[in-house]
Design an enzyme around this catalytic site. Structure first.
Site, PDB file in Angstrom:
ATOM      1  N   ASP A   1     -49.692  36.130   9.281  1.00 21.72           N
ATOM      2  CA  ASP A   1     -50.782  35.905  10.222  1.00 21.72           C
ATOM      3  C   ASP A   1     -51.660  37.131  10.455  1.00 21.72           C
ATOM      4  O   ASP A   1     -51.205  38.269  10.391  1.00 21.72           O
ATOM      5  CB  ASP A   1     -50.256  35.380  11.566  1.00 21.72           C
ATOM      6  CG  ASP A   1     -49.092  36.181  12.122  1.00 21.72           C
ATOM      7  OD1 ASP A   1     -48.353  36.805  11.337  1.00 21.72           O
ATOM      8  OD2 ASP A   1     -48.899  36.172  13.356  1.00 21.72           O
TER       9      ASP A   1
ATOM     10  N   GLU B   1     -45.880  35.896  13.222  1.00 24.03           N
ATOM     11  CA  GLU B   1     -45.127  37.075  13.662  1.00 24.03           C
ATOM     12  C   GLU B   1     -45.763  37.691  14.890  1.00 24.03           C
ATOM     13  O   GLU B   1     -45.068  38.159  15.803  1.00 24.03           O
ATOM     14  CB  GLU B   1     -45.060  38.107  12.530  1.00 24.03           C
ATOM     15  CG  GLU B   1     -44.197  39.333  12.854  1.00 24.03           C
ATOM     16  CD  GLU B   1     -44.905  40.410  13.662  1.00 24.03           C
ATOM     17  OE1 GLU B   1     -44.245  41.116  14.444  1.00 24.03           O
ATOM     18  OE2 GLU B   1     -46.148  40.553  13.522  1.00 24.03           O
TER      19      GLU B   1
END
Length: 442
Positions: A100, A167
């Site tokens: 991400d 994350e």
């Protein structure tokens, strides 16, 4: 975040990488593959996706893994990818990269800088950027997959390579585990990963046996009061004053209640109350981040926050039905990352042999968080290790040291790592570690 100790970095930098590890087949193969890898990196960098929305990213890299001969499953824990390659008897090694990006407008000036715009979960328009280096992690993951799939005669066992979503929000590892990561797929004996570092020269490797990153808790405190006119405070119970006392008293949790040789952080990041000069509000709200390493210290800090909040309210004369409400956001909790000590030291020796001692540094634990921790936390028999790979271009690092300038940190819109060195070093370290763990007859 400063991940490497100042003293160790100065010692390492003083040699200016003068002692380079001798080239070998693995080093040469990764170097030869770098032009292709940098195409992947630039594409990932220019096209980031927010946490939980890594649809295109996951599809691109899943396709790459399939081409390499992995058995690939998508949409694990949302957008997660699990790629499995079985190659005879031996240990199961899991290698993880996160996918991400962050809600930031990029300011690096790179020719392939992200121009992506998106909406946050809250509905706000934002730029999106890989400001934490997850694009280097994914590119290193591809490189590692390529090297290990082409060297099946050099290892025996089961390779599980995962791409993890979210994350940055602390949700991804938990979501993958809850979606059967250890039941639907081979459960690992070892879990390894790398993270780029914005405080260390490009190509340096940092390791931390034991605790490496912290427990991270988000805590909300709602402080009720009795509002009224600012000219008549004696008719009120001012929640701003009570909350201010709470903020002050919270500092003693670290300064007076935590062993100085232990580590803890209690930071009040937001204090919200009132809307007008002459009105005492009915409520104040505090938002805290709380950091620790051990579960025992975490529990003591959280209990202390509850005790202090209640104690200050009692002191102020608030009735029982107006006691502060302390909410621990358990869904956002990230456990401390613990590197299996003996395994980490063994891998550090391997890295020293490969890269030279000047490029491998024992790093200080930091108070940042990483949900990589959950893979070992789910089964503490698993040997786990995350390493840091320096990303600061050497000329910039030396100039900053000489002139006392601050370098862009992770999560800065100006963070632009030396991607070639991060990817090459990170993938070589992970590949070498996996080959060592799964060496035939080992």
């Amino acid at each position: 975040m400063r991940r490497f100790s100042k003293m160790a970095l100065m010692a390492a930098t003083s040699v200016l990488l003068s002692t380079q590890a001798q080239a070998d087949p693995l080093t040469d193969a990764i170097k030869a593959d770098l032009p292709s890898l940098m195409e992947i990196y630039r594409d990932l960098h220019a096209n980031p996706e927010l946490s939980g929305e890594e649809f295109k990213t996951a599809a691109k890299l899943a396709a790459e893994a399939r081409r390499l001969g992995f058995d690939v499953t998508e949409k694990v824990g949302g957008t997660g990818v699990v790629a499995v390659m079985k190659n005879g008897d031996g240990p199961t090694v899991m290698i993880r990269a996160d996918m991400d990006g962050l809600p930031l407008v990029e300011k690096t000036g790179l020719p392939f800088a992200s121009k992506v715009m998106a909406k946050t979960r809250e509905g706000n328009d934002t730029g999106v950027m890989h400001a934490c280096g997850h694009d280097t992690h994914m590119t290193g993951w591809v490189s590692t997959a390529r090297q290990l799939s082409s060297r099946k005669d050099e290892w025996s066992g089961t390779l599980v390579m995962i791409l993890q979503p979210a994350e940055e929000t602390g949700e991804g590892a938990k979501a993958m585990l809850e979606d059967g990561l250890y039941t639907r797929f081979p459960k690992p004996d070892y879990v390894i990963a790398f993270h780029d570092a914005a405080g260390a020269p490009a190509g340096h490797v940092g390791y931390a046996p034991g605790f490496a990153l912290a427990n991270v808790d988000s805590v909300d405190i709602t402080v009720p009061g009795v509002g009224g006119h600012g000219a008549y405070p004696h008719t009120t119970k001012d929640p701003i004053v009570i909350a201010s006392r709470i903020v002050g008293a919270l500092q003693t949790l670290v300064s007076r209640e935590t062993d100085p040789q232990d580590s803890a952080v209690v930071t009040v990041g937001s204090f919200q109350a009132g809307f007008k000069h002459n009105i005492i509000p009915d409520e104040a709200n505090l938002l805290l981040t709380v950091r620790s390493y051990s579960d025992e210290t975490r529990a003591r800090l959280l209990d202390g926050i509850r005790r202090i909040a209640r104690g200050e309210a009692v002191t102020a004369g608030l009735p029982e039905d107006k006691m502060p409400i302390v909410s621990i956001r358990e869904d956002e909790y990230t456990p401390a990352t613990y590197n299996s000590p003996e395994f980490t030291k063994e891998m550090a020796t391997l890295f020293e042999q490969r890269f030279g001692k000047e490029r491998v540094v024992q790093a200080q634990p930091v108070m940042g968080g990483e949900d990589f921790s959950r893979y070992r936390r789910a089964d503490e028999s698993i040997k786990s290790m995350i390493i840091w790979v320096g990303g600061v271009p050497m000329d910039e690092y030396l100039a900053a040291e000489k002139e006392g300038k601050k370098l862009p940190s992770l999560h800065s819109p100006n963070w632009a790592p030396d991607a070639e060195k991060v990817v090459a070093t990170g993938s070589e370290a992970l590949t070498a570690a996996a080959l060592n763990i799964m060496k035939p007859g080992g």
